[in-house]
Design a protein around this motif. Sequence first.
Motif, PDB file in Angstrom:
ATOM      1  N   ASN A 176      -4.047  13.953 -48.896  1.00 45.47           N
ATOM      2  CA  ASN A 176      -4.118  13.265 -50.058  1.00 45.47           C
ATOM      3  C   ASN A 176      -4.376  11.769 -49.893  1.00 45.47           C
ATOM      4  O   ASN A 176      -5.149  11.309 -50.783  1.00 45.47           O
ATOM      5  CB  ASN A 176      -2.642  13.524 -50.895  1.00 45.47           C
ATOM      6  CG  ASN A 176      -2.666  14.547 -51.838  1.00 45.47           C
ATOM      7  OD1 ASN A 176      -3.672  15.582 -51.720  1.00 45.47           O
ATOM      8  ND2 ASN A 176      -1.714  14.635 -52.556  1.00 45.47           N
ATOM      9  N   ALA A 177      -3.786  11.315 -48.977  1.00 41.15           N
ATOM     10  CA  ALA A 177      -3.789   9.844 -48.583  1.00 41.15           C
ATOM     11  C   ALA A 177      -5.321   9.512 -48.359  1.00 41.15           C
ATOM     12  O   ALA A 177      -5.906   8.405 -49.065  1.00 41.15           O
ATOM     13  CB  ALA A 177      -2.978   9.582 -47.323  1.00 41.15           C
ATOM     14  N   LEU A 178      -5.924  10.376 -47.536  1.00 45.25           N
ATOM     15  CA  LEU A 178      -7.447   9.867 -47.228  1.00 45.25           C
ATOM     16  C   LEU A 178      -8.424  10.171 -48.444  1.00 45.25           C
ATOM     17  O   LEU A 178      -9.128   9.195 -48.624  1.00 45.25           O
ATOM     18  CB  LEU A 178      -8.058  11.047 -46.175  1.00 45.25           C
ATOM     19  CG  LEU A 178      -9.352  10.621 -45.674  1.00 45.25           C
ATOM     20  CD1 LEU A 178      -9.361   9.576 -45.049  1.00 45.25           C
ATOM     21  CD2 LEU A 178      -9.500  11.705 -44.642  1.00 45.25           C
ATOM     22  N   LEU A 179      -8.165  11.141 -49.191  1.00 43.45           N
ATOM     23  CA  LEU A 179      -8.820  11.336 -50.534  1.00 43.45           C
ATOM     24  C   LEU A 179      -8.379  10.250 -51.545  1.00 43.45           C
ATOM     25  O   LEU A 179      -9.418   9.647 -52.232  1.00 43.45           O
ATOM     26  CB  LEU A 179      -8.566  12.602 -51.234  1.00 43.45           C
ATOM     27  CG  LEU A 179      -8.997  13.948 -50.511  1.00 43.45           C
ATOM     28  CD1 LEU A 179      -8.292  15.346 -51.138  1.00 43.45           C
ATOM     29  CD2 LEU A 179     -10.345  13.996 -50.798  1.00 43.45           C
ATOM     30  N   THR A 180      -7.430   9.702 -51.667  1.00 40.48           N
ATOM     31  CA  THR A 180      -7.216   8.514 -52.348  1.00 40.48           C
ATOM     32  C   THR A 180      -7.950   7.155 -51.990  1.00 40.48           C
ATOM     33  O   THR A 180      -8.259   6.557 -52.730  1.00 40.48           O
ATOM     34  CB  THR A 180      -5.474   8.201 -52.417  1.00 40.48           C
ATOM     35  OG1 THR A 180      -4.797   9.382 -53.041  1.00 40.48           O
ATOM     36  CG2 THR A 180      -5.271   7.070 -53.257  1.00 40.48           C
ATOM     37  N   LYS A 181      -7.958   6.976 -50.718  1.00 39.86           N
ATOM     38  CA  LYS A 181      -8.683   5.954 -50.096  1.00 39.86           C
ATOM     39  C   LYS A 181     -10.171   6.046 -50.506  1.00 39.86           C
ATOM     40  O   LYS A 181     -10.701   5.151 -50.917  1.00 39.86           O
ATOM     41  CB  LYS A 181      -8.322   5.855 -48.597  1.00 39.86           C
ATOM     42  CG  LYS A 181      -7.068   5.288 -48.049  1.00 39.86           C
ATOM     43  CD  LYS A 181      -7.140   5.534 -46.704  1.00 39.86           C
ATOM     44  CE  LYS A 181      -5.598   4.808 -46.044  1.00 39.86           C
ATOM     45  NZ  LYS A 181      -5.477   3.579 -46.363  1.00 39.86           N
ATOM     46  N   ILE A 182     -10.678   7.014 -50.525  1.00 40.08           N
ATOM     47  CA  ILE A 182     -12.069   7.393 -51.000  1.00 40.08           C
ATOM     48  C   ILE A 182     -12.341   6.997 -52.366  1.00 40.08           C
ATOM     49  O   ILE A 182     -13.114   6.372 -52.699  1.00 40.08           O
ATOM     50  CB  ILE A 182     -12.432   8.667 -50.586  1.00 40.08           C
ATOM     51  CG1 ILE A 182     -12.417   9.196 -49.041  1.00 40.08           C
ATOM     52  CG2 ILE A 182     -14.093   8.977 -51.082  1.00 40.08           C
ATOM     53  CD1 ILE A 182     -12.923  10.500 -48.568  1.00 40.08           C
ATOM     54  N   HIS A 183     -11.404   7.484 -53.106  1.00 33.98           N
ATOM     55  CA  HIS A 183     -11.405   7.428 -54.440  1.00 33.98           C
ATOM     56  C   HIS A 183     -11.266   5.783 -54.806  1.00 33.98           C
ATOM     57  O   HIS A 183     -11.997   5.347 -55.711  1.00 33.98           O
ATOM     58  CB  HIS A 183     -10.179   8.129 -55.302  1.00 33.98           C
ATOM     59  CG  HIS A 183     -10.203   7.797 -56.669  1.00 33.98           C
ATOM     60  ND1 HIS A 183     -10.781   8.347 -57.498  1.00 33.98           N
ATOM     61  CD2 HIS A 183      -9.075   7.090 -57.304  1.00 33.98           C
ATOM     62  CE1 HIS A 183     -10.604   7.921 -59.064  1.00 33.98           C
ATOM     63  NE2 HIS A 183      -9.360   7.092 -58.710  1.00 33.98           N
ATOM     64  N   ARG A 184     -10.471   5.131 -54.108  1.00 27.52           N
ATOM     65  CA  ARG A 184     -10.088   3.680 -54.553  1.00 27.52           C
ATOM     66  C   ARG A 184     -11.100   2.904 -53.613  1.00 27.52           C
ATOM     67  O   ARG A 184     -10.838   1.832 -53.586  1.00 27.52           O
ATOM     68  CB  ARG A 184      -8.674   3.448 -54.013  1.00 27.52           C
ATOM     69  CG  ARG A 184      -7.651   4.251 -55.073  1.00 27.52           C
ATOM     70  CD  ARG A 184      -6.369   3.842 -54.776  1.00 27.52           C
ATOM     71  NE  ARG A 184      -5.285   4.261 -55.713  1.00 27.52           N
ATOM     72  CZ  ARG A 184      -4.187   4.511 -55.548  1.00 27.52           C
ATOM     73  NH1 ARG A 184      -3.424   4.105 -54.238  1.00 27.52           N
ATOM     74  NH2 ARG A 184      -3.305   5.158 -56.566  1.00 27.52           N
ATOM     75  N   HIS A 185     -12.078   3.327 -52.977  1.00 29.71           N
ATOM     76  CA  HIS A 185     -13.233   2.604 -52.196  1.00 29.71           C
ATOM     77  C   HIS A 185     -12.588   1.682 -51.214  1.00 29.71           C
ATOM     78  O   HIS A 185     -13.033   0.730 -50.851  1.00 29.71           O
ATOM     79  CB  HIS A 185     -13.773   1.607 -53.199  1.00 29.71           C
ATOM     80  CG  HIS A 185     -14.729   2.545 -54.129  1.00 29.71           C
ATOM     81  ND1 HIS A 185     -15.365   1.709 -55.054  1.00 29.71           N
ATOM     82  CD2 HIS A 185     -15.094   3.762 -54.197  1.00 29.71           C
ATOM     83  CE1 HIS A 185     -16.091   2.695 -55.752  1.00 29.71           C
ATOM     84  NE2 HIS A 185     -15.745   3.828 -55.273  1.00 29.71           N
ATOM     85  N   GLU A 186     -11.384   2.512 -50.402  1.00 29.45           N
ATOM     86  CA  GLU A 186     -10.928   1.783 -49.237  1.00 29.45           C
ATOM     87  C   GLU A 186     -11.132   2.056 -47.947  1.00 29.45           C
ATOM     88  O   GLU A 186     -10.595   1.650 -46.904  1.00 29.45           O
ATOM     89  CB  GLU A 186      -9.318   2.087 -49.534  1.00 29.45           C
ATOM     90  CG  GLU A 186      -8.729   1.388 -50.880  1.00 29.45           C
ATOM     91  CD  GLU A 186      -7.217   1.606 -51.146  1.00 29.45           C
ATOM     92  OE1 GLU A 186      -6.731   1.245 -52.018  1.00 29.45           O
ATOM     93  OE2 GLU A 186      -6.726   2.401 -50.259  1.00 29.45           O
ATOM     94  N   VAL A 187     -12.148   2.876 -47.841  1.00 22.53           N
ATOM     95  CA  VAL A 187     -13.078   3.203 -46.617  1.00 22.53           C
ATOM     96  C   VAL A 187     -14.479   2.789 -46.701  1.00 22.53           C
ATOM     97  O   VAL A 187     -15.051   2.723 -47.846  1.00 22.53           O
ATOM     98  CB  VAL A 187     -12.683   4.657 -46.314  1.00 22.53           C
ATOM     99  CG1 VAL A 187     -11.317   4.921 -45.938  1.00 22.53           C
ATOM    100  CG2 VAL A 187     -13.239   5.720 -47.169  1.00 22.53           C
TER     101      VAL A 187
END
Length: 272
Positions: A176-187
Amino acid sequence: MKFLIFLLLPALATAQHLSSALSAYLQKLPASVQVSVALESLADTVRFYHRADALVPSASVIKIPIMVEAMERVKTGGFDLDQTHVLLAAEKTGGSGILQTYPNESKLSNREVLTLMMTHSDNTATNILIRELGMEQINRRMQTLGLTQSRLNRMMMDTLAARQGRENRVTVREMNALLTKIHRHEVATPALCDQMLDILKRNEDNLTFRRFLPPSTVIAHKTGGLAYVQGDAGIFYVPKPFVLSVFVQGTDTENAQRIIGEIARICYQQLQ
């Protein structure tokens, strides 16, 4: 303060209803069935966790962090999506995917290899990328991004490694944390995150999250399955978007897929 409480009341009510519905469903399952769930609303504070930090065999869901590592390399110029890869006979492996059926010395771009890994869960494509990117580098990236438990330990279809206990493992909270980072443009970069989300939305597997939902539901997700585990992790683009990861062990494939579908349906109904 009263105004803030008033604003929070709908989210609190939703969280209570969702928690009650999911808990009741999970309690009805046989004790032998192990289910890991992490649900997080992207619109408010609604959360639900069950065995969220338990390490589970990842199956093909481990391909999400492999994709992230590839895009991080694109950002720094260490990986070119438009570069041509020549498919060798020795690279072909069994299991899911279509590259194993391609003629030897077929030419594909790295972008096509990456896309096939995610949309068709192609094991040959995955192993090509693991060799290109490096297993330890992929694991270091996960550590850097805060995924301290999840780990890539073997290539796809390496049955000997699996028998020896060298299994790829994740937790639903970390997916979930990784998907959230992708969603929020954090990677990587915002544009590369959007490319990853587009690829995830093209997943053709409809046996788990999509099983009981309207065909028009937009989900950016990656499924994974082995004889002893079924999993799905993704972002649901509904009026109140949410990220959900579910893994099921201790039952047959059909029942595990149905359980994942029913959990997704409960979340979908509560968060519309």
